[in-house]
Every structure is written in structure tokens, then in C-alpha cells.
Write a protein that holds these residues in place. Sequence first.
Motif, short mmCIF file in Angstrom:
data_model
loop_
_atom_site.label_atom_id
_atom_site.label_comp_id
_atom_site.label_asym_id
_atom_site.label_seq_id
_atom_site.Cartn_x
_atom_site.Cartn_y
_atom_site.Cartn_z
N HIS A 172 -16.19 34.76 77.81
CA HIS A 172 -14.90 34.53 78.46
C HIS A 172 -13.94 35.69 78.16
N PRO A 173 -13.04 36.00 79.08
CA PRO A 173 -12.07 37.08 78.85
C PRO A 173 -10.98 36.67 77.88
N GLU A 174 -10.37 37.68 77.26
CA GLU A 174 -9.24 37.47 76.37
C GLU A 174 -8.05 38.28 76.90
N THR A 175 -6.84 37.79 76.67
CA THR A 175 -5.64 38.50 77.10
C THR A 175 -5.36 39.65 76.15
N ARG A 176 -5.12 40.82 76.69
CA ARG A 176 -4.80 42.01 75.89
C ARG A 176 -3.38 42.47 76.21
N ASN A 177 -2.64 42.80 75.16
CA ASN A 177 -1.28 43.29 75.26
C ASN A 177 -1.30 44.76 74.87
N VAL A 178 -1.20 45.65 75.88
CA VAL A 178 -1.54 47.06 75.68
C VAL A 178 -0.41 47.98 76.12
N GLU A 179 -0.23 49.05 75.34
CA GLU A 179 0.64 50.16 75.74
C GLU A 179 -0.27 51.26 76.29
N PRO A 180 -0.32 51.43 77.61
CA PRO A 180 -1.31 52.33 78.21
C PRO A 180 -0.94 53.80 78.04
N TRP A 181 -1.94 54.61 77.67
CA TRP A 181 -1.72 56.04 77.45
C TRP A 181 -2.32 56.89 78.56
N LEU A 192 -9.47 53.02 80.26
CA LEU A 192 -8.07 53.11 79.85
C LEU A 192 -8.01 53.22 78.35
N ALA A 193 -7.26 54.20 77.86
CA ALA A 193 -6.98 54.32 76.42
C ALA A 193 -5.54 53.91 76.19
N GLY A 194 -5.31 53.17 75.11
CA GLY A 194 -3.96 52.75 74.81
C GLY A 194 -3.87 52.08 73.46
N PHE A 195 -2.68 51.59 73.15
CA PHE A 195 -2.43 50.93 71.87
C PHE A 195 -2.44 49.43 72.10
N ASP A 196 -3.38 48.74 71.44
CA ASP A 196 -3.48 47.29 71.53
C ASP A 196 -2.50 46.68 70.52
N ARG A 197 -1.44 46.06 71.03
CA ARG A 197 -0.40 45.55 70.14
C ARG A 197 -0.91 44.44 69.23
N ASP A 198 -1.72 43.55 69.75
CA ASP A 198 -2.20 42.42 68.95
C ASP A 198 -3.13 42.87 67.83
N GLY A 200 -3.09 46.10 66.68
CA GLY A 200 -2.42 47.14 65.94
C GLY A 200 -3.19 48.43 65.82
N ALA A 201 -3.95 48.77 66.88
CA ALA A 201 -4.79 49.97 66.81
C ALA A 201 -5.08 50.49 68.21
N GLU A 202 -5.55 51.75 68.26
CA GLU A 202 -5.96 52.34 69.54
C GLU A 202 -7.23 51.65 70.04
N ARG A 203 -7.28 51.41 71.34
CA ARG A 203 -8.45 50.80 71.95
C ARG A 203 -8.74 51.48 73.29
N VAL A 204 -10.00 51.41 73.72
CA VAL A 204 -10.41 51.92 75.03
C VAL A 204 -11.01 50.76 75.81
N PHE A 205 -10.60 50.59 77.08
CA PHE A 205 -11.02 49.47 77.90
C PHE A 205 -11.69 50.00 79.18
N ARG A 206 -12.81 49.40 79.51
CA ARG A 206 -13.47 49.74 80.77
C ARG A 206 -12.85 48.91 81.89
N LEU A 207 -12.38 49.58 82.95
CA LEU A 207 -11.62 48.89 83.99
C LEU A 207 -12.44 47.82 84.71
N SER A 208 -13.74 48.00 84.83
CA SER A 208 -14.56 47.03 85.53
C SER A 208 -14.64 45.70 84.78
N ARG A 209 -14.20 45.68 83.52
CA ARG A 209 -14.22 44.44 82.74
C ARG A 209 -12.85 43.77 82.69
N ILE A 210 -11.88 44.32 83.41
CA ILE A 210 -10.57 43.67 83.52
C ILE A 210 -10.63 42.66 84.64
#
Length: 317
Positions: A172-181, A192-198, A200-210
Motif C-alpha cells: 500500500h502507498p504511504e503519504t510523503r511530505n517532501v521539499e522537492p529539489w 524526484l530528489a528532495g527532503f523528506d520532512r517526516d 528528516g533526510a534526503e530521499r529519491v522517489f520514482r515518479l511511476s510509483r506516485i
Amino acid sequence: MAIAKAERLMNLALCLLGTRRPLSKRELRESIEAYLEAGSDDSFNRMFERDKDDLRELGLVIETVENLDGEVGYLARRDSNRLPPITLDAEEAAALGLAAKVWQQARLAGAASGALQKLRAAGLPEDVDPYEAHGALEPRIPVHEAAFEPLMLACRDRRPVLFDYRKATAAHPETRNVEPWALECWRGHWYLAGFDRDRGAERVFRLSRITGKVRSRGGAFTAPVPDVVTVRETVASWAGEVADRSALIRLRSGSGYPLRAKATAVRELGDGWDELEIPYGHGLDAWLVEFGPDVVVLEPAELRADVMDRLRAVAKG
């Protein structure tokens, strides 16, 4: 209608450029006559959001700022909206034209065309045709994910976003709170690379999984944006392409061709199985899980344990 909208956009731009502090929606509504004439709050909000998006499409950098009371305000700093003198030689203009031809989407193509027209006005050499063909092959970058455009705009405007994200090993998907870079295409997929607020670290997300829509949030970034965002290097390491060891797996015959392509050694075991030696790096466990019952990890023990943990997590849902 067109004249009225142009006047409204001009007034909004002047308000945002002329202020030294962020102006709230309420203050902007009281300052612009067309907004005062809006029939209801909903009508005003829709009109304001459309106007704000239109100004951003025209190139105005509008900042969204949240004060200590949680009220959101807007301003357009003059130093952020002032272009230095632009001088482009023929090679630079050709590179811009080539970049404009890359995009397949109509909206992005229109934005690229508009940007080139602005550069013409700012000093692009008149004898240079930025759309001149430079070869028999026309480069294109496919963008099929609905999340691409809102994330591209959020990266540009430095706006935090919310989206639902399903990891490769999650049911199941989870909600991500991200500052996109930054967005980058790597091997046919957008990331997408950005800062995952929840987290507290840099994360990379594959758009096809959004999944679902990307939702914008008010307020400013809480983490500094790095000068260089290494999306490709991060994804490559997660995909096991940066490997310093080897793993031994058993693979069902006639399956797992991506694994076979990476194998440094293959030995037939009989009974419908082969033994492969493959590079082992970070993220290999997640990749092996995708092949399900066609793969059995023999060694090292830590990789086998990681794969088993992921399979148990998927089974639990």
C-alpha cells in the motif's frame, strides 16, 4: 474579457513586486479592484490561484511565505525577477533550440518556445535559428507520469508537496511530505530528489510509483537545497549498480533476463535452475524481491536475510 484579465494580472504583479513584505490573500483582495468585485470568497480564491499560476507561467518568481501565526503571504522580490544582460553565441543558441525540441508534451513545448522568444527580445542573435535541424535524429524525453508537471513546477517555485508513494516492496502507498529539489531522467524513468520532512533526510522517489495527485503545501523549505543534487548516482547505488562485492543466486531457467545480463558467471544446475554470480551493492535485495519465486539467494547470508525480510513484509501487506 482579455483586457480585463490582462489588467488584473498587471495589478497583481505590481502589488507583488512593490511590496517589501509578504501580502496575504486578504490584503491582495483589498488592493485590487477586480478582486473586490468577486462575488464570493470561493470565486476570488479560484481567480487568484489562476492569476498566480499565470504569472508564474509568464516567468514571475512568486514566493510563498508563512508567518509565525500560520498566515500565508506572497511576494515577488525584485532581485529574483531581474535578468542580467544576456549574450548568446551561435552554439549556445543551438543548444537551447535542441533542448526545446526534446519535450514531447504540448505544454512544455509551449513553455520552451515562450522562453526562446523572451531570449530573442533579450539579445539572442537574429541570424541564429534555434529550431534549425542538427541531425537526422530528433532527441525526445518521454514523460508519461501525471506527477511530472506539478513536481516540475514545485521544484521551480520551491513549494513543499504531499503525495502518496508506493515502494516496490510495499502493498500500500504511504503519504510523503517532501521539499522537492530536482527532477532527472535515468534509463527511461523519472526520479524526484528532495527532503523528506517526516524522515528528516534526503530521499529519491520514482515518479511511476506516485499514486493520486500531487498536492501543494504552503510555507517555505525547512532544509537547505544542495548546490548539486546527485539523482543518478543515488538511483544507481540503490539499484545495485555501484557494487563492491559479489552475490551467488539460483535463478529459474528462462527467467530473470535483467539478472542474467549483469551476471559475471553462469552455471547450469539442471532441474530448471541456473546458478549466477552477480554484482552486490546497496539495493540489490529490493531488486531481487521483484523476481519473486524465480530467485533464491545462496550467499552472502546478510543478503539472503534482507530478501527474506522484504518478502515477509510483502506477505503481511
